[in-house]
Every structure is written in C-alpha cells, then in structure tokens.
Design a protein around this motif. Structure first.
Motif, PDB file in Angstrom:
ATOM      1  N   GLY A  22       0.825  -1.205   0.000  1.00  0.00           N
ATOM      2  CA  GLY A  22       0.000   0.000   0.000  1.00  0.00           C
ATOM      3  C   GLY A  22       0.858   1.253   0.000  1.00  0.00           C
ATOM      4  O   GLY A  22       0.577   2.214  -0.730  1.00  0.00           O
ATOM      5  N   ALA A  23       1.911   1.261   0.794  1.00  0.00           N
ATOM      6  CA  ALA A  23       2.818   2.417   0.846  1.00  0.00           C
ATOM      7  C   ALA A  23       3.528   2.617  -0.488  1.00  0.00           C
ATOM      8  O   ALA A  23       3.708   3.754  -0.941  1.00  0.00           O
ATOM      9  CB  ALA A  23       3.831   2.232   1.973  1.00  0.00           C
ATOM     10  N   ARG A  24       3.911   1.508  -1.141  1.00  0.00           N
ATOM     11  CA  ARG A  24       4.597   1.601  -2.438  1.00  0.00           C
ATOM     12  C   ARG A  24       3.698   2.268  -3.475  1.00  0.00           C
ATOM     13  O   ARG A  24       4.126   3.174  -4.198  1.00  0.00           O
ATOM     14  CB  ARG A  24       4.991   0.204  -2.918  1.00  0.00           C
ATOM     15  CG  ARG A  24       5.679   0.223  -4.264  1.00  0.00           C
ATOM     16  CD  ARG A  24       5.839  -1.150  -4.878  1.00  0.00           C
ATOM     17  NE  ARG A  24       6.377  -2.134  -3.966  1.00  0.00           N
ATOM     18  CZ  ARG A  24       6.339  -3.438  -4.197  1.00  0.00           C
ATOM     19  NH1 ARG A  24       5.786  -3.927  -5.309  1.00  0.00           N
ATOM     20  NH2 ARG A  24       6.838  -4.298  -3.333  1.00  0.00           N
ATOM     21  N   VAL A  25       2.444   1.833  -3.556  1.00  0.00           N
ATOM     22  CA  VAL A  25       1.526   2.421  -4.532  1.00  0.00           C
ATOM     23  C   VAL A  25       1.204   3.865  -4.167  1.00  0.00           C
ATOM     24  O   VAL A  25       1.171   4.747  -5.037  1.00  0.00           O
ATOM     25  CB  VAL A  25       0.246   1.568  -4.673  1.00  0.00           C
ATOM     26  CG1 VAL A  25      -0.811   2.288  -5.500  1.00  0.00           C
ATOM     27  CG2 VAL A  25       0.581   0.216  -5.289  1.00  0.00           C
ATOM     28  N   LEU A  26       0.995   4.139  -2.894  1.00  0.00           N
ATOM     29  CA  LEU A  26       0.720   5.511  -2.469  1.00  0.00           C
ATOM     30  C   LEU A  26       1.888   6.430  -2.811  1.00  0.00           C
ATOM     31  O   LEU A  26       1.679   7.550  -3.309  1.00  0.00           O
ATOM     32  CB  LEU A  26       0.415   5.557  -0.967  1.00  0.00           C
ATOM     33  CG  LEU A  26       0.097   6.937  -0.402  1.00  0.00           C
ATOM     34  CD1 LEU A  26      -1.120   7.557  -1.094  1.00  0.00           C
ATOM     35  CD2 LEU A  26      -0.123   6.852   1.105  1.00  0.00           C
ATOM     36  N   ASP A  27       3.113   5.992  -2.573  1.00  0.00           N
ATOM     37  CA  ASP A  27       4.293   6.809  -2.919  1.00  0.00           C
ATOM     38  C   ASP A  27       4.302   7.132  -4.408  1.00  0.00           C
ATOM     39  O   ASP A  27       4.608   8.259  -4.817  1.00  0.00           O
ATOM     40  CB  ASP A  27       5.587   6.085  -2.533  1.00  0.00           C
ATOM     41  CG  ASP A  27       5.825   6.051  -1.034  1.00  0.00           C
ATOM     42  OD1 ASP A  27       5.145   6.797  -0.294  1.00  0.00           O
ATOM     43  OD2 ASP A  27       6.701   5.265  -0.599  1.00  0.00           O
ATOM     44  N   TRP A  28       3.974   6.141  -5.251  1.00  0.00           N
ATOM     45  CA  TRP A  28       3.920   6.369  -6.691  1.00  0.00           C
ATOM     46  C   TRP A  28       2.829   7.387  -7.037  1.00  0.00           C
ATOM     47  O   TRP A  28       3.043   8.302  -7.832  1.00  0.00           O
ATOM     48  CB  TRP A  28       3.686   5.042  -7.409  1.00  0.00           C
ATOM     49  CG  TRP A  28       3.280   5.198  -8.848  1.00  0.00           C
ATOM     50  CD1 TRP A  28       4.055   5.665  -9.874  1.00  0.00           C
ATOM     51  CD2 TRP A  28       1.997   4.924  -9.407  1.00  0.00           C
ATOM     52  NE1 TRP A  28       3.325   5.678 -11.038  1.00  0.00           N
ATOM     53  CE2 TRP A  28       2.064   5.229 -10.776  1.00  0.00           C
ATOM     54  CE3 TRP A  28       0.802   4.430  -8.884  1.00  0.00           C
ATOM     55  CZ2 TRP A  28       0.980   5.062 -11.628  1.00  0.00           C
ATOM     56  CZ3 TRP A  28      -0.269   4.258  -9.736  1.00  0.00           C
ATOM     57  CH2 TRP A  28      -0.183   4.581 -11.094  1.00  0.00           C
TER      58      TRP A  28
END
Length: 195
Positions: A22-28
C-alpha cells in the motif's frame, strides 16, 4: 444522491505485505501528482482522512473535469477486509472450483434465501480471521474459502489491501493495470459503488 466510489482491491496481497505494498503504490501516486501527500478530511469510512486529488489526478480517470465534492479523496485500507459495492444486491456468485454460477436473486431481484444459505456468516468468519469462511458449493459440493469466490459485477472482494477513490470519474483501465503492475503483478479487481 449518495457518494460514489471505486475500490481497487489486491486479491493476492497477504496480511504481512499489505502495508508495504500500500505504501509503495501511495508513494507512486504522490510522486505522479495523482494524489496529494498530506492527509485531509476528504473520504468516508476509516478515520475520515485520506489523500485529496493531486494536480495530475486526470492521469487516472476518463473525465478530466475536477472533482468538486467534499468526499473526493483516496483512502488506502489494509487488513483483512470484505470490500463491497455498497447499495444494491449481487445477482450471482461463481464457484472457483467448478465455475458454476449460483443465482442469488430471482427475476425481480428478490433474494433467494436457499441460494444464500451456503454463504451465511462466511464473510464475517473470513473478515474476523476466525476461519477461512469455507463455502460448500451447492453444485459440485467442493469446499473452499469465500475469498476465492467471484461475484457478479465484482460486487464483493475479500482482501488485505484496497484503494478507494471517492467521487472520482471512472478510473481508466490503463491506470488500474498500472496499480496491478506496481503491486508486483498481483491480481486486482475494481469494485464500483455508491453509499
């Protein structure tokens, strides 16, 4: 009227990796300017805080008109969750073992009580983690977790990670495919609904 939403659910994320994914997609999404970095009061559910549309949110939707609603943000939800489409009823469920379609409503959209019996309490069992919500298919008699069943019009999805976009125009298929790619090629499903 009501509030419309779309939820992209990762069907393959585990409880262990949901936070990191979730954090990876949010960062993107933040880096692309699709959503704002700071959390504000702009979503329904959860704690009410989410990420408002960013300056380049139009990259994600088929209609570039600005989102002019209070509930217009992104809510990232992790943890064992039964996601649903809100209002309305689901018409059918499909067994993952035999691919039989189990009709859950009649021709005037009244629930068929006997058809719902194998599913009673199974979503709760799965969501609470007290079991896998085992469903015995009335067609093949096979048993498997409710998280493996598919639902007409993608009405339900069981998962550990979901991205809910409140009040946005329809998400493009290219955008949702890119979310799946950034999740490591995980299977995703998009639920659209209204509260």
């Amino acid at each position: 009227m009501g509030d419309y939403f779309q939820t992209v659910v990762d069907l393959d994320a585990t409880e262990r990796d949901a936070q990191e994914l979730g954090a990876r997609v949010l960062d993107w999404l933040i880096a692309e300017g699709i959503v704002a970095a700071e959390r504000t009061d702009c979503v329904l559910g959860g704690d009410g805080y989410g990420h408002a549309p960013g300056p380049h949110f139009a990259k994600a939707v088929d209609d570039p008109d600005p989102v002019d609603l209070w509930s217009n943000g992104l809510h990232v939800q992790t943890g064992r969750t039964v996601f649903d489409s809100g209002q309305g009823d689901v018409g059918a469920a499909v067994c993952p073992l035999c691919r039989a379609e189990i009709r859950l409503v009649d021709e005037v959209w009244e629930p068929i009580e006997s058809a719902w019996e194998p599913f009673e309490g199974r979503f709760h069992d799965w969501a609470e983690g007290g079991g896998e919500g085992i469903v015995h298919c009335p067609s093949c008699l096979g048993a498997c977790g409710i998280d493996r069943w598919s639902w007409e019009d993608d009405y339900y999805a069981c998962g550990h990670l979901g991205f809910t976009f409140w009040g946005w125009a329809e998400l493009t298929s290219g955008f949702t495919r890119e979310i799946g790619r950034r999740l490591g090629g995980h299977r995703i499903v998009v639920l659209a609904g209204k509260l």
